[in-house]
Design a protein around this motif. Structure first.
Motif, PDB file in Angstrom:
ATOM      1  N   GLY A  37      19.005  45.812  10.566  1.00 36.13           N
ATOM      2  CA  GLY A  37      19.695  45.738  11.851  1.00 36.13           C
ATOM      3  C   GLY A  37      21.190  45.955  11.751  1.00 36.13           C
ATOM      4  O   GLY A  37      21.944  45.509  12.610  1.00 36.13           O
ATOM      5  N   LEU A  38      21.616  46.661  10.704  1.00 32.65           N
ATOM      6  CA  LEU A  38      23.038  46.873  10.468  1.00 32.65           C
ATOM      7  C   LEU A  38      23.370  48.367  10.437  1.00 32.65           C
ATOM      8  O   LEU A  38      22.479  49.208  10.473  1.00 32.65           O
ATOM      9  CB  LEU A  38      23.454  46.241   9.132  1.00 32.65           C
ATOM     10  CG  LEU A  38      23.245  44.738   8.991  1.00 32.65           C
ATOM     11  CD1 LEU A  38      23.547  44.299   7.560  1.00 32.65           C
ATOM     12  CD2 LEU A  38      24.104  43.981   9.984  1.00 32.65           C
ATOM     13  N   ARG A  42      29.038  47.655   9.620  1.00 32.15           N
ATOM     14  CA  ARG A  42      28.682  46.236   9.689  1.00 32.15           C
ATOM     15  C   ARG A  42      28.373  45.693   8.296  1.00 32.15           C
ATOM     16  O   ARG A  42      28.750  44.563   7.960  1.00 32.15           O
ATOM     17  CB  ARG A  42      27.492  46.038  10.618  1.00 32.15           C
ATOM     18  CG  ARG A  42      27.844  46.248  12.076  1.00 32.15           C
ATOM     19  CD  ARG A  42      26.623  46.092  12.946  1.00 32.15           C
ATOM     20  NE  ARG A  42      26.974  46.145  14.344  1.00 32.15           N
ATOM     21  CZ  ARG A  42      26.264  45.578  15.313  1.00 32.15           C
ATOM     22  NH1 ARG A  42      25.146  44.942  15.020  1.00 32.15           N
ATOM     23  NH2 ARG A  42      26.658  45.665  16.566  1.00 32.15           N
ATOM     24  N   ALA A  76      30.849  42.609  17.519  1.00 27.67           N
ATOM     25  CA  ALA A  76      29.459  43.045  17.655  1.00 27.67           C
ATOM     26  C   ALA A  76      28.553  42.246  16.723  1.00 27.67           C
ATOM     27  O   ALA A  76      27.450  41.830  17.114  1.00 27.67           O
ATOM     28  CB  ALA A  76      29.339  44.541  17.367  1.00 27.67           C
ATOM     29  N   LEU A  77      29.007  42.001  15.493  1.00 27.15           N
ATOM     30  CA  LEU A  77      28.230  41.189  14.552  1.00 27.15           C
ATOM     31  C   LEU A  77      28.052  39.763  15.090  1.00 27.15           C
ATOM     32  O   LEU A  77      26.974  39.172  14.960  1.00 27.15           O
ATOM     33  CB  LEU A  77      28.916  41.143  13.186  1.00 27.15           C
ATOM     34  CG  LEU A  77      28.785  42.387  12.317  1.00 27.15           C
ATOM     35  CD1 LEU A  77      29.808  42.373  11.185  1.00 27.15           C
ATOM     36  CD2 LEU A  77      27.369  42.501  11.761  1.00 27.15           C
ATOM     37  N   SER A  79      28.095  38.865  18.295  1.00 31.17           N
ATOM     38  CA  SER A  79      27.193  38.869  19.446  1.00 31.17           C
ATOM     39  C   SER A  79      25.740  39.041  19.021  1.00 31.17           C
ATOM     40  O   SER A  79      24.835  38.581  19.703  1.00 31.17           O
ATOM     41  CB  SER A  79      27.637  39.926  20.453  1.00 31.17           C
ATOM     42  OG  SER A  79      26.912  41.088  20.363  1.00 31.17           O
ATOM     43  N   ASP A  80      25.510  39.645  17.864  1.00 28.11           N
ATOM     44  CA  ASP A  80      24.151  39.797  17.339  1.00 28.11           C
ATOM     45  C   ASP A  80      23.730  38.632  16.429  1.00 28.11           C
ATOM     46  O   ASP A  80      22.640  38.649  15.862  1.00 28.11           O
ATOM     47  CB  ASP A  80      24.016  41.119  16.577  1.00 28.11           C
ATOM     48  CG  ASP A  80      24.024  42.325  17.505  1.00 28.11           C
ATOM     49  OD1 ASP A  80      23.873  42.155  18.737  1.00 28.11           O
ATOM     50  OD2 ASP A  80      24.176  43.450  16.998  1.00 28.11           O
ATOM     51  N   GLY A  81      24.618  37.656  16.246  1.00 27.34           N
ATOM     52  CA  GLY A  81      24.268  36.463  15.483  1.00 27.34           C
ATOM     53  C   GLY A  81      24.404  36.570  13.977  1.00 27.34           C
ATOM     54  O   GLY A  81      23.933  35.698  13.249  1.00 27.34           O
ATOM     55  N   PHE A  82      25.078  37.623  13.474  1.00 34.90           N
ATOM     56  CA  PHE A  82      25.236  37.795  12.028  1.00 34.90           C
ATOM     57  C   PHE A  82      26.456  37.054  11.475  1.00 34.90           C
ATOM     58  O   PHE A  82      26.506  36.734  10.283  1.00 34.90           O
ATOM     59  CB  PHE A  82      25.339  39.276  11.665  1.00 34.90           C
ATOM     60  CG  PHE A  82      24.058  40.038  11.876  1.00 34.90           C
ATOM     61  CD1 PHE A  82      22.927  39.773  11.119  1.00 34.90           C
ATOM     62  CD2 PHE A  82      23.977  41.032  12.830  1.00 34.90           C
ATOM     63  CE1 PHE A  82      21.747  40.474  11.302  1.00 34.90           C
ATOM     64  CE2 PHE A  82      22.805  41.751  13.025  1.00 34.90           C
ATOM     65  CZ  PHE A  82      21.686  41.467  12.264  1.00 34.90           C
TER      66      PHE A  82
END
Length: 157
Positions: A37-38, A42, A76-77, A79-82
């Motif tokens: 998912g990267l 990222r 962005a990372l 907001s995606d929970g990373f």
């Protein structure tokens, strides 16, 4: 275009090869990191943050990129929970960025894919050619750093 000496032509050829290599490495990085998912960008940010919470500005300096582009990637990372923003003990307003459990899992997944890919690619090149390429590119980078920042000198690792 003015005529170039042989040395200038060779240096220009190196620059063009590195530009092409960079584009191909980003494509390969995107392929390696997509299952987690990267993207390459990222993955690079997560790799810096993996060493401990740091500010976006520190990530940008480490990567040699503009702070604004790293900020966008980091947002962005997040907001995606990373990653998550955490308090910075050294600065009230500049938060630090830290990996979440999901970010650490994604990074480890990409690192495993990268290890297999690097083994395959490294085995396809002669060790002498590979070592000479690393040394040549490192020397060019150090000279360029010194040329761009003569007051700071080079930053050897």
């Amino acid at each position: 275009m003015p005529s170039l000496t042989k040395k200038a032509e060779t240096f220009t050829a190196l620059v063009l090869e590195v530009f092409q290599l960079n584009g191909l490495l980003l494509q390969a990085g995107d392929r390696l990191s997509a299952p987690a998912g990267l993207t390459s960008a990222r993955w690079q940010v997560l790799g810096v943050i993996d060493h401990g919470p740091v500010t976006v500005a520190a990530v940008a300096r480490t990567m040699g990129l503009a702070r604004q582009s790293v900020q966008q990637t980091t947002d962005a990372l997040a907001s995606d929970g990373f990653v998550e923003y955490v308090d910075n003990p050294n600065h009230q307003r500049a938060k630090c960025v830290s990996l979440t459990a999901a970010g650490r899992r994604a990074l480890r997944k990409v690192e495993q894919a990268h290890a297999a890919w690097a083994e395959r690619m490294g085995a396809s090149l002669g060790p002498g050619v590979l070592a000479a390429a690393v040394e040549g590119v490192r020397e060019a980078r150090l000279r360029l750093e010194k040329d761009l920042n003569p007051e700071e000198g080079s930053h050897e690792e």
